[in-house]
Motif scaffolding. Structure first.
Motif: not given
Length: 149
Positions: A34, A38, A41, A68, A71-72, A75, A124, A128, A131-132
């Protein structure tokens, strides 16, 4: 002809500790996966931003949104599996000592509802989603700067 040898209390305790150790190592690996998701990503997003500020490529916006989300999802999958193993750890540690010879580790089948709950967990979505949003903002700015030139 082949009869099992009865186990004494000390052997059963050692088996229980070994079994819990195996489950704990799986939990630790899933937690590491996990964390790696992150980190990877963020690395990919940093590369996308660097490329976006070098030259205008409108397709990067889609990649900046997809990375994102992918990868979310990964994760969340790892987190849902980790929760299953934490629950298994609690069940195994609470069993009577005479059941210590049962060293099963197979988790039950993961349900999409469990993965969805993990997706919206703070560990999570809390990583993310910013980041998005940050990616969308940076790619928007990169597009505006490229249009201004």
């Amino acid at each position: 002809m082949n009869t099992p040898i009865p186990l004494n209390q000390e052997s059963l305790v050692q088996m229980r500790v070994a079994h819990l150790g195996m489950i704990q190592s799986i939990i630790a690996r899933l937690s590491g996966f996990s964390a790696n998701a992150k980190t990877f990503c963020i690395t990919i997003l940093a590369a996308l931003v660097a490329v976006a500020f070098q030259k205008p490529v409108p397709e990067l916006i889609w990649a900046g949104v997809a990375v994102p989300l992918v990868f979310a999802s990964l994760d969340a999958y790892y987190l849902a599996l980790e929760k299953q193993f934490r629950d298994m750890y609690a069940v195994v540690s609470g069993r009577a000592i005479d059941q210590a010879a049962d060293l099963a580790i197979a988790p039950k089948k993961l349900k999409s509802k469990e993965v969805a709950a993990a997706f919206f967990s703070p560990s999570v979505i809390g990583v993310h989603l910013p980041l998005l949003l940050g990616m969308c903002l940076l790619l928007y700015l990169a597009g505006k700067l490229a249009a201004a030139d």
